[in-house]
Design a protein around this motif. Structure first.
Motif, PDB file in Angstrom:
ATOM      1  N   UNK A 101       0.871  -4.295  -5.642  1.00 52.69           N
ATOM      2  CA  UNK A 101       0.057  -5.109  -6.539  1.00 52.69           C
ATOM      3  C   UNK A 101      -1.164  -5.570  -5.756  1.00 52.69           C
ATOM      4  N   UNK A 102      -2.360  -5.565  -6.386  1.00 52.49           N
ATOM      5  CA  UNK A 102      -3.571  -5.939  -5.637  1.00 52.49           C
ATOM      6  C   UNK A 102      -3.544  -7.366  -5.103  1.00 52.49           C
ATOM      7  N   UNK A 103      -2.857  -8.285  -5.785  1.00 48.75           N
ATOM      8  CA  UNK A 103      -2.791  -9.661  -5.298  1.00 48.75           C
ATOM      9  C   UNK A 103      -1.899  -9.748  -4.056  1.00 48.75           C
ATOM     10  N   UNK A 104      -0.752  -9.071  -4.104  1.00 47.44           N
ATOM     11  CA  UNK A 104       0.107  -9.024  -2.920  1.00 47.44           C
ATOM     12  C   UNK A 104      -0.633  -8.379  -1.754  1.00 47.44           C
ATOM     13  N   UNK A 105      -1.404  -7.348  -2.041  1.00 42.24           N
ATOM     14  CA  UNK A 105      -2.179  -6.683  -0.990  1.00 42.24           C
ATOM     15  C   UNK A 105      -3.188  -7.636  -0.371  1.00 42.24           C
ATOM     16  N   UNK A 106      -3.850  -8.450  -1.189  1.00 41.90           N
ATOM     17  CA  UNK A 106      -4.860  -9.392  -0.688  1.00 41.90           C
ATOM     18  C   UNK A 106      -4.227 -10.471   0.179  1.00 41.90           C
ATOM     19  N   UNK A 107      -3.079 -11.015  -0.262  1.00 38.57           N
ATOM     20  CA  UNK A 107      -2.395 -12.048   0.520  1.00 38.57           C
ATOM     21  C   UNK A 107      -1.918 -11.474   1.853  1.00 38.57           C
ATOM     22  N   UNK A 108      -1.346 -10.281   1.785  1.00 39.96           N
ATOM     23  CA  UNK A 108      -0.816  -9.663   2.998  1.00 39.96           C
ATOM     24  C   UNK A 108      -1.933  -9.324   3.981  1.00 39.96           C
TER      25      UNK A 108
END
Length: 225
Positions: A101-108
């Motif tokens: 998911x793009x949001x999980x990618x950004x947080x990670x």
């Protein structure tokens, strides 16, 4: 101590504020996230309070760097739902893997960029773990074999000494949850990672208090306060 406000995933529909607290003294990098699930509002309030307290000088970090993302999943929060899909199943599952998911990618990517040594992920759950081992309320959860265990035990001991009702006491659980922020941080980033779970059946003010105190205990144990 310098506190700066930024926006994660700024050019997308998932934009959400985050804060970086920098000190003049070298030390660990601690990542604190909340609101990965949009209906866990007490944990979000505790994370935002920490950011606000640092920004106003009510809470002083003495060394290292603190990164706080108080409300990760803004879309789920707006609907007061856990989230579809469940964001805490979309983080990378292996070193060569990518977030789903793009949001999980950004947080990670934020944690990876700053080389986080610790990742505390604040959540809420059903049930009291003192009454049933099958529920997650009032627990700290880390991965099996994690070097965070001694500090988790110390935090739990400190918390439980201050809680008069035994059924509200915290317990330690150890298990992997593939796709979660905690397990991704441990297995991919090699960070010490802990999920904090307070129980929904408690009053919201009490849950905020417990979340806040747990984070403060971790920061003291790590040597940042």
């Amino acid at each position: 101590m310098l506190v700066t406000r930024h926006v994660l995933a700024a050019s997308s529909a998932y934009a959400t504020p985050y804060y970086i607290v920098r000190t003049m003294n070298p030390g660990p990098v601690i990542m604190i996230t909340s609101g990965i699930h949009g209906n866990e509002t007490a944990s979000m309030a505790a994370a935002q309070k920490l950011a606000d307290d640092c920004a106003t000088g009510r809470r002083v970090i003495h060394r290292g760097t603190l990164i706080i993302v108080p409300r990760v999943n803004q879309q789920a929060y707006a609907k007061k739902i856990r989230g579809k899909p469940d964001l805490n199943r979309t983080f990378p599952r292996r070193s060569s893997g990518k977030a789903k998911h793009p949001l999980a990618a950004a947080v990670f990517q934020l944690a990876r960029k700053h080389e986080a040594d610790w990742w505390l992920d604040l959540h809420e759950a059903n049930g009291l773990s003192q009454l049933s081992p099958r529920v997650l309320g009032q627990t700290l959860i880390t991965n099996p074999g994690s070097s965070s265990v001694p500090i988790c035990r110390s935090v739990i001991e400190r918390m439980n000494r201050s809680i008069s009702m035994r059924k509200h006491h915290f317990n330690l659980k150890r298990h992997e949850l593939p796709g979660s922020a905690r397990t991704a941080a441990s297995k991919v980033l090699k960070a010490k990672s802990v999920t904090v779970e307070t129980c929904w059946s408690l009053k919201r003010a009490v849950r905020i208090k417990y979340q806040t105190e747990i984070v403060h205990h971790f920061l003291r144990e790590i040597g940042m306060l």
